[in-house]
Design an enzyme around this catalytic site. Structure first.
Site, PDB file in Angstrom:
ATOM      1  N   CYS A  40      79.465  31.786  24.881  1.00 23.62           N
ATOM      2  CA  CYS A  40      80.301  32.693  25.682  1.00 23.62           C
ATOM      3  C   CYS A  40      81.792  32.493  25.410  1.00 23.62           C
ATOM      4  CB  CYS A  40      80.000  32.526  27.155  1.00 23.62           C
ATOM      5  SG  CYS A  40      80.205  30.836  27.716  1.00 23.62           S
ATOM      6  N   GLU A  86      79.407  34.845  35.868  1.00 23.24           N
ATOM      7  CA  GLU A  86      80.025  34.287  34.649  1.00 23.24           C
ATOM      8  C   GLU A  86      79.627  35.228  33.519  1.00 23.24           C
ATOM      9  OE1 GLU A  86      81.973  31.819  34.479  1.00 23.24           O
ATOM     10  OE2 GLU A  86      81.640  30.859  36.422  1.00 23.24           O
ATOM     11  N   GLU A 135      82.593  42.392  22.934  1.00 26.55           N
ATOM     12  CA  GLU A 135      81.941  41.129  22.588  1.00 26.55           C
ATOM     13  C   GLU A 135      80.743  41.382  21.671  1.00 26.55           C
ATOM     14  OE1 GLU A 135      79.547  39.292  25.653  1.00 26.55           O
ATOM     15  OE2 GLU A 135      80.423  37.355  25.153  1.00 26.55           O
ATOM     16  N   LYS A 141      65.373  32.799  37.587  1.00 29.62           N
ATOM     17  CA  LYS A 141      64.842  33.862  36.720  1.00 29.62           C
ATOM     18  C   LYS A 141      65.371  33.560  35.324  1.00 29.62           C
ATOM     19  CE  LYS A 141      65.194  37.215  34.623  1.00 29.62           C
ATOM     20  NZ  LYS A 141      64.822  37.212  33.202  1.00 29.62           N
TER      21      LYS A 141
END
Ligand code: NAD
Length: 495
Positions: free
Chosen positions: A300, A265, A399, A189
């Site tokens: 990330c 993750e 973040e 996906k």
């Protein structure tokens, strides 16, 4: 490296309407609906993707299950899988120019970085797991003489892969390659705003000889197709990279459906710690600027919290500012630019929201903080630095996933450790020091999946990547990642 001439030709390629990739062919979405693909380079639509739904996910999972149960293709001997995957890696490399430019038109990463991090890295990852898979053995347990305990390693079955838009090919390959090498069948996906390269990847896999159904790609909205994949009763595992809130949902979907395993993750708020005895402050400043601002901070592991020891603070900040001002932001398809576009207009608005809140909370804006190049119609943001950031401010805790750096000052090693670990995340970090003992103590003390020493970023497929705390669990890359896609089965045999 790709040439500017090749880029200019490829940037004009017509892409058109893309279907789903199910059972080895492109098909329309069940609903017939599609979603426009807008480039962050100029804000213009340049393609469309099929708007998949739960019925499409079901078609893809059925195709993957059928391929898995046929006991051929993906489940064939490791030697054959190795051959097909090696060919697949070669084709990805052969099409590196095309894939790199396609990906940049989709997500705005500067081409210099995208070229290496996307097709070339994906090809390397596929080759690594292709070469590894015929070196994985089962085990014989140290039992009593009158029994034989065998430990088989078997594929899980159907693996769902859900990835974010910052590096869809690289991160996709970190999951797809070990899953396929281990003999699983896969349903991917892709992220709705950057699906094109993963669709092309599936075509190349098919061209390399991967049998129909072994690798499927279903595009569409995360809340629809991603949820359907997460809830599907015949999916054995989900390998996910993305945000914390979606990671939590996937755990819920698993609990509400078939208890499929979930590997997460997630995000980070990684500390980059500069001690006064850093071997080369100037170089540390240059690498630190790159470590937060390349790909517009949409990395990330980006070093988004900079901790600088007080005695070198002013000197270091001066070098950092100079290094930041040298970064050229602009058209990501121009090789001369260091930083490309923010992935979407929505992401840029989100970044500017963080800037406004940091200012309100009393952080001092050193540089940036605004959108740029508005005349292009694209989404560009100036590299942004805030100092006087306090632990309780949003910028120290959440973040951004954009080009926004928060700087804090510290006096002692203990204070640096306390600040570094004062977040719910634990993905990456860095320490700059010439003192070997300080470096090793910090590696032990920092609660993160990766601690860089006297560098930021880097590493290759041979070492694992992943986080602790709310940065997730499970590791991508290295031989350890293969274990996620293999099930252990015990045979206990009386002799
Ligand atoms: P996101 O969580 O919004 O989306 C990630 C993927 O999940 C996309 O494919 C999306 O379509 C899908 N999704 C969205 N809603 C879903 C739902 N309800 N059910 C199932 N799937 C759903 O993340 P993003 O904005 O694409 O990416 C940014 C995030 O990814 C950041 O938090 C970043 O730190 C993280 N990230 C982590 C790593 C790592 O290795 N740890 C690497 C890159 C990015």
């Amino acid at each position: 490296m790709i040439s500017q001439n090749a880029i200019e030709t490829l940037r004009k390629t017509e892409i058109g309407a893309q279907g789903l990739f199910i059972d080895g062919v492109q098909v329309e979405a069940t609903s017939g609906a599609s979603l426009p693909v807008t480039s962050p380079i100029d804000g213009r639509p340049f393609a469309s993707i099929a708007d998949g739904n739960a019925a499409d996910i079901d078609r893809a999972v059925k195709s993957a299950r059928k391929a898995f149960e046929k006991d051929e293709g993906s489940r064939d001997t490791p030697a054959l899988r190795k051959k097909v995957l090696t060919k697949f890696a070669e084709l990805v490399e052969k099409h590196a120019d095309e894939l790199a430019v396609l990906g940049v038109r989709d997500n705005g990463t500067e081409i210099g970085m995208a070229y290496k991090a996307e097709p070339l890295s994906a090809a390397g990852t596929i080759r690594y797991y292709a070469e590894a898979i015929d070196k994985v053995y089962g085990e014989i347990a140290p039992t009593a003489e009158n029994v034989l305990g065998l430990i088989h390693k078997e594929p899980l079955g159907v693996v769902g892969v859900i990835v974010p838009w910052n590096f869809p090919l690289m991160i996709g390959a970190w999951k797809i390659a070990p899953a396929l090498a281990a003999g699983n069948c896969v349903v991917v996906k892709p992220p709705e705003i950057a699906s094109l390269t993963l669709l092309r990847l599936a075509e190349l896999a098919s061209e390399a000889g991967l049998p129909a159904g072994v690798l499927n790609v279903v595009t569409g909205l995360g809340a629809v197709t991603g949820e359907a994949l997460g809830l599907h009763m015949d999916v054995d595992a989900i390998a996910f990279t993305g945000s914390g809130p979606v990671g939590r949902r996937l755990l819920e979907y698993s609990a509400r459906s078939n208890l499929k395993r979930v590997f997460l993750e997630l995000g980070g708020k990684s500390p980059n710690i500069v001690f006064a005895d850093a071997p080369d402050l100037k170089q540390a400043a240059v690498v630190s600027a790159n470590g937060i601002f390349r790909n517009s901070g949409q990395v990330c592991v980006a070093g988004s919290r900079l901790l600088v020891q007080a005695s070198v603070y002013d000197r270091f900040m001066d070098e950092l500012l100079q290094a930041t001002m040298r970064l050229k932001v602009g058209d990501p398809l121009d090789l001369a630019n260091d930083v490309g576009a923010v992935s979407s207009a929505e992401q840029l608005d989100k970044n500017l929201g963080f800037v406004a809140r940091a200012t309100e909370e009393g952080a001092r804006l050193v540089t940036g903080g605004q959108r740029m190049l508005t005349e292009t119609g694209g989404s560009y943001m100036a590299p942004t630095i805030f100092e006087n950031v306090m632990q309780d401010m949003q910028l120290a805790r959440e973040e951004v996933f954009g080009p926004v750096l928060g700087v804090m000052r510290f006096e002692t090693e203990e204070e640096a450790v306390r600040l570094a670990n004062s977040t719910v995340y634990g993905l990456a970090s860095a320490v700059w020091t010439a003192n070997l003992s300080t470096a090793h103590r910090m590696v032990r003390a920092i609660n993160a999946g990766v601690v860089h020493v006297n560098t930021y970023g880097g590493a290759d497929i041979t070492v694992p990547l992943g986080g602790v705390k709310q940065s997730g669990f499970g590791r991508d890359k290295s031989l350890h990642a293969l274990e996620k896609y293999l099930e252990l089965k015990t045979a206990w045999i009386a002799l």
